[in-house]
Design an enzyme around this catalytic site. Structure first.
Site, short mmCIF file in Angstrom:
data_model
loop_
_atom_site.label_atom_id
_atom_site.label_comp_id
_atom_site.label_asym_id
_atom_site.label_seq_id
_atom_site.Cartn_x
_atom_site.Cartn_y
_atom_site.Cartn_z
N ASN A 93 0.87 -1.17 0.00
CA ASN A 93 0.00 0.00 0.00
C ASN A 93 0.91 1.23 0.00
O ASN A 93 1.43 1.62 1.04
CB ASN A 93 -0.91 -0.03 1.25
CG ASN A 93 -1.73 1.22 1.39
OD1 ASN A 93 -1.84 2.02 0.45
ND2 ASN A 93 -2.32 1.43 2.56
N HIS A 129 -9.80 1.70 4.60
CA HIS A 129 -8.54 1.94 5.32
C HIS A 129 -8.77 2.99 6.40
O HIS A 129 -9.49 3.97 6.19
CB HIS A 129 -7.45 2.40 4.35
CG HIS A 129 -6.09 2.37 4.98
ND1 HIS A 129 -5.67 3.36 5.84
CD2 HIS A 129 -5.08 1.47 4.91
CE1 HIS A 129 -4.44 3.06 6.25
NE2 HIS A 129 -4.06 1.92 5.71
N GLU A 145 -6.05 -4.29 10.93
CA GLU A 145 -5.04 -3.26 11.13
C GLU A 145 -5.39 -2.42 12.36
O GLU A 145 -6.16 -1.45 12.26
CB GLU A 145 -4.98 -2.32 9.92
CG GLU A 145 -4.61 -3.00 8.63
CD GLU A 145 -3.99 -1.99 7.66
OE1 GLU A 145 -2.83 -2.21 7.28
OE2 GLU A 145 -4.64 -1.00 7.31
P1 PGA Z 1 2.45 0.70 7.79
O1 PGA Z 1 1.02 0.90 7.09
O2 PGA Z 1 3.00 -0.60 7.29
O3 PGA Z 1 3.26 1.89 7.31
O4 PGA Z 1 2.23 0.70 9.26
C1 PGA Z 1 0.11 -0.15 6.99
C2 PGA Z 1 -1.16 0.32 6.37
O5 PGA Z 1 -1.57 1.46 6.61
O6 PGA Z 1 -1.79 -0.41 5.59
#
Ligand code: PGA
Length: 252
Positions: free
Chosen positions: A9, A94, A170
């Site tokens: 992402n 997200h 997440e």
């Molecule tokens: P990060 O982001 O790996 O930078 O913590 C993950 C995400 O937001 O999908």
């Protein structure tokens, strides 16, 4: 065995199509090297088609999707246009979009339904804020259960392949913070999500990913767990050497 899935992402990065293509080519090489892992690259919208034209082994993703088909939806990119661009999976819900753009569960539900009805894969993101985690894992379960109930409303009536729906757990406090979840806690919530998908939505075998500060140092601790089917990676997906180590960790 279901293949592990690693999603890049990129968020609002990089700053030019040239850099996007260079990065995509490197990630595609890693996907070629570690064919046991499925890799998806989700670039910002202006770079989607250029990235799509240079990758062979990785699949193409989108960071967002609009539920309408074609029509008066200023600024939105519809599922139909993503399909034209050969996008395989769109990310929906997200936490950055929920927080910064006021995306509601109702809107996310429309996105999920539009994708699934039209055969576009969707990666639904769920996760609790810090104040909920502080209250303990029972509170986290309630929070995640509520999100899934609202975000997946109506999908029971659809006949879909389990592959089309991916859920990314997440925890909001773990994203971009350098402080990932404890893998044991992730496994608990991943199992809980699988139970809900099976009992409430009759969906079996969908892949459940972990996201939040995944890096080459901690990737194995998550990806070695059979229950965790992959990772959604932000920061480390912009560094091809680091990202390859995460893909490798998923192939072991
Ligand atoms: P990060 O982001 O790996 O930078 O913590 C993950 C995400 O937001 O999908």
């Amino acid at each position: 065995m279901i293949k592990k899935l690693i999603v890049a992402n990129w968020k609002s990065n990089p700053d030019s199509v040239g850099r996007a293509i260079a990065l995509a080519k490197k990630i595609d090489k890693s996907a070629e090297r570690f064919k046991k892992t499925e890799v998806i690259i989700a670039p910002p919208a202006p770079f989607i088609m250029s990235v799509g034209s240079v990758i062979k082994y990785a699949k193409l993703g989108a960071q967002n999707v609009f539920w309408g088909n074609l029509g008066p939806y200023t600024g939105e990119v519809s599922w139909r246009q993503l399909q034209y661009a050969k996008v395989s999976y769109a990310i929906a819900g997200h936490s950055e979009r929920r927080r910064l753009l006021g995306e509601t569960d109702g809107m996310i539900n429309k996105k999920v339904l539009a994708c699934l009805k039209n055969g576009l894969g969707v990666i639904l993101c769920v996760g609790e804020p810090k104040q909920v985690r502080r209250r303990g894992m029972a509170a986290v379960r309630i929070f995640i259960s509520n999100q899934l109930t609202k975000d997946l409303k109506g999908i029971r009536s659809l006949v879909i392949s389990y592959k089309l729906l991916v859920v990314a757990y997440e925890p909001i406090w773990a994203i971009g913070s350098g402080k990932p979840d404890r893998p044991e806690d992730t496994v608990e919530i991943v199992n809980f999500i699988k139970e809900i998908l099976a009992s409430r939505f009759q969906i079996l075998n969908s892949r459940i990913l972990y996201g939040g500060s995944v890096n080459p140092q901690n990737a194995r601790s998550f990806l070695s767990k059979q229950e965790i089917n992959g990772a959604l990676v932000g920061g480390a997906s912009l560094k091809p050497a680091e990202f390859e180590k995460i893909i490798k960790a998923a192939s072991a």
